[in-house]
Write an enzyme that holds these catalytic residues in place. Structure first.
Site, short mmCIF file in Angstrom:
data_model
loop_
_atom_site.label_atom_id
_atom_site.label_comp_id
_atom_site.label_asym_id
_atom_site.label_seq_id
_atom_site.Cartn_x
_atom_site.Cartn_y
_atom_site.Cartn_z
N ASP A 139 0.78 -1.02 0.01
CA ASP A 139 0.07 0.04 0.07
C ASP A 139 0.84 1.20 0.06
OD1 ASP A 139 0.89 -0.44 2.38
OD2 ASP A 139 -1.08 -0.03 3.54
N HIS A 186 23.45 6.29 -19.03
CA HIS A 186 22.14 6.19 -17.98
C HIS A 186 22.62 5.87 -16.73
CE1 HIS A 186 19.12 6.75 -21.38
NE2 HIS A 186 19.50 7.84 -20.91
N ASP A 246 25.10 14.49 -13.50
CA ASP A 246 23.83 14.97 -14.33
C ASP A 246 22.81 14.84 -13.45
OD1 ASP A 246 21.88 15.46 -16.10
OD2 ASP A 246 22.34 13.86 -17.80
N ASP A 301 18.07 20.87 -15.79
CA ASP A 301 18.70 19.84 -16.24
C ASP A 301 20.46 20.18 -16.33
OD1 ASP A 301 19.76 17.44 -17.55
OD2 ASP A 301 18.30 17.56 -19.31
N HIS A 330 24.82 10.63 -28.65
CA HIS A 330 23.46 11.15 -28.42
C HIS A 330 23.44 12.47 -28.99
CE1 HIS A 330 25.19 13.87 -25.27
NE2 HIS A 330 25.75 12.98 -24.68
N HIS A 376 17.62 18.75 -26.23
CA HIS A 376 16.14 18.16 -26.17
C HIS A 376 15.42 19.50 -25.69
CE1 HIS A 376 16.47 17.34 -21.82
NE2 HIS A 376 17.80 16.85 -22.27
N HIS A 418 12.30 16.01 -20.54
CA HIS A 418 12.46 15.93 -22.11
C HIS A 418 11.15 16.43 -22.30
CE1 HIS A 418 15.82 12.54 -22.21
NE2 HIS A 418 16.10 13.82 -21.59
N GLU A 431 24.17 20.05 -24.56
CA GLU A 431 24.80 19.07 -23.67
C GLU A 431 25.66 18.23 -24.60
OE1 GLU A 431 22.42 15.80 -22.11
OE2 GLU A 431 20.39 16.84 -22.83
N TYR A 458 32.79 10.32 -24.96
CA TYR A 458 32.83 9.14 -23.82
C TYR A 458 33.83 8.07 -24.39
CZ TYR A 458 28.64 11.51 -22.95
OH TYR A 458 27.53 12.63 -22.59
N ARG A 492 30.76 15.14 -20.07
CA ARG A 492 29.44 15.81 -20.60
C ARG A 492 29.32 17.09 -20.05
NH1 ARG A 492 26.23 12.16 -20.41
NH2 ARG A 492 24.85 12.60 -18.53
N GLU A 495 26.31 20.11 -19.38
CA GLU A 495 24.95 20.43 -19.99
C GLU A 495 24.48 21.81 -19.32
OE1 GLU A 495 22.30 17.50 -18.88
OE2 GLU A 495 20.71 18.10 -20.36
N1 GLY Z 1 19.31 14.15 -17.55
C1 GLY Z 1 18.74 13.74 -18.97
C2 GLY Z 1 19.13 14.43 -20.05
O1 GLY Z 1 20.38 14.92 -19.77
O2 GLY Z 1 18.57 14.36 -21.04
MN MN Z 2 20.79 16.01 -17.91
MN MN Z 3 19.53 16.91 -20.97
#
Ligand code: GLY
Ligand code: MN
Ligand code: MN
Length: 464
Positions: free
Chosen positions: A34, A241, A258, A269, A352, A356, A363, A406, A410, A427, A429
């Site tokens: 629950d 991820h 991140d 983000d 990537h 976004h 996103h 971003e 890698y 990265r 961002e």
């Molecule tokens: N944290 C997810 C992205 O950077 O898109």
């Molecule tokens: Mn991010």
């Molecule tokens: Mn992002």
């Protein structure tokens, strides 16, 4: 008129005179037995109401009439679960025409749909909603012999709301600015903690740094992380991820974080990559500066009139040159950076996109294709996968659109790649809002230049 009433009026004008829209909020989701997952309202519903209680649904007609279904007042349930606004207070508090207890929704919906031309609802975001709409329409059809008309058309409400949400208003940008500032402070806290603990010879783990992020989010009034926090020590940064876990954070290695908060329904983000002890090694710094230069190129390409893909293309051009300059890609096999781009030879190191949309959802919604040009399709065969890709003209950026920038690199251990770069994942961002003449970065409260990161961390290490 409140901002939510203005949005409802703007949406109603697009439904057409015979249109009616159904927008439920999100369901509660059980975690185990629950216990539920922390509740998060539906973004479309919140955009139109500002209301965060579960078990609610908005019905809006093309003439601007609005009916809200919401949880009724219930002393016993409020003792257990907390305050409920209730339908009686909802009319004044939310500015809707009518508010009814959620228990009446099933019985009332068919009558609301009767004699309408088109029923609009979000097609892809609410599991089971299409079947429920079918059920309500079946009840309307059962009354056709009594003269009722059943809507003959169904429209995807996401198409209308996504376009509205894509361009942020001043209220939204204000919230996103605040969310960005909180998240920037959280990153600073994590950098400082890493420097402090390592200077003191302590055993630093990824979760220590995550704790700093969470502390700052809640300390500053943000409700939750906007997405699962990534705190990746050393080679874990090459897992896109990866989640914050318990790996040791070691001097001499990089940490990629991140993570960012959601404030009053709006996401931020941020990614920063920093040396765990505050001092970049030579190869780390070389790779970092390539990623930073690529981000700068992408930022310069983020302005009104540019295409959504322009920042990505600008970033990739710089990364491609950097991969050649650092010897990660072999000059004897790739004639130029343009060649690296054309053959997508950079892809094993940068797999990537450079950004976004961001807004209520990290996103965020919004088509990446320019609506007036989506018929201008051209086909090409992808150099790496062999897939046929249909290219359509990318979205033209306009003031108020918000996106992340971003880029990253890698470097998994790869034969032929200098070992000094193996296991480095970087990265950087930031969140940007397109302005009249460029873009505003919302997340620069945390340093991004390598020297500035080192200075902040050195100060902390020296104080330890
Ligand atoms: N944290 C997810 C992205 O950077 O898109
Ligand atoms: Mn991010
Ligand atoms: Mn992002």
């Amino acid at each position: 008129m409140t901002i939510h009433a203005q949005r409802r009026a703007a949406l109603a004008r697009q439904l057409g005179p015979g249109g009616i829209a159904i927008i439920p909020t999100a369901p509660e989701r059980p975690r185990n037995r629950d216990s539920d997952f922390p509740y998060r309202h539906d973004s479309y519903f919140y955009y139109l109401t500002g209301f965060t209680e579960p078990h609610a649904c908005l019905v809006l007609d093309g003439a601007g009439g609005s009916t809200l279904f919401c949880q009724p007042k219930d002393l016993e349930r409020e003792i257990w679960d907390g305050y409920r606004l209730g339908p009686e207070a909802a009319v004044a508090a939310l500015g809707v025409d009518t508010a009814l207890p959620s228990g009446e929704l099933e019985a009332r919906l068919p009558a609301l749909l009767e004699n309408r031309a088109c029923v609009w609802f979000p097609f892809a975001t609410h599991e089971g909603l299409a079947a429920r709409v079918e059920g309500w329409l079946a009840k309307v059809r059962a009354r056709v012999r009594f003269g009722a008309l059943c809507p003959q058309q169904q429209g995807d409400l996401c198409l209308l709301l996504d376009e509205m949400r894509l361009v942020k208003d001043a209220h939204e940008i204000g919230l996103m600015r605040e969310a960005g500032a909180i998240s920037a402070r959280a990153h600073l806290r994590a950098m400082r903690r890493s420097a402090r603990m390592l200077a003191a010879g302590e055993d630093v783990r990824e979760y220590h740094l995550e704790a700093e992020l969470l502390h700052e989010f809640r300390q500053s009034g943000a409700q939750a992380p906007a997405y699962g926090s990534i705190v990746a020590a050393g080679a874990n940064a090459c897992v896109l991820h990866y989640r914050a876990d318990r790996a040791p954070v070691r001097a001499g290695e990089l940490v990629l974080i991140d993570a960012a908060c959601e404030l009053d329904g709006y996401a931020s983000d941020i990614t920063r990559t920093f040396p765990a002890n505050g001092r970049f090694t030579g190869p780390q710094r070389d790779l970092y500066d390539v990623v930073l230069a690529s981000q700068e190129a992408a930022i310069a390409a983020t302005r009104p009139g540019a295409r959504f893909t322009d920042p990505h293309d600008a970033a990739v051009a710089v990364l491609a040159q950097g991969l050649l300059d650092l010897g990660i890609l072999d000059r004897s096999q790739h004639a130029s950076a343009a060649d690296v781009v054309a053959t997508r030879a950079y892809f094993p190191f940068y797999m990537h996109r450079t950004g976004h949309w961001i807004g209520m959802d990290v996103h965020d919604c919004g088509s990446y294709v320019e609506p007036g040009e989506q018929g201008q399709a051209s086909e090409r065969r992808d150099a790496l996968s062999g897939e046929t890709i249909i290219d359509r003209p990318s979205r033209i950026l306009r003031p108020g659109m918000a996106l992340t920038i971003e880029p990253g690199l890698y470097v998994r251990p790869t034969p032929g790649v200098p070992e000094a770069f193996h296991g480095l994942g970087i990265r950087i961002e930031d969140d940007a809002v397109v302005t009249e003449d460029g873009c505003e970065l919302l997340t620069r409260g945390v340093p991004v230049a390598a020297d500035a990161i080192e200075a902040v961390m050195r100060e902390e290490a020296e104080a330890a």
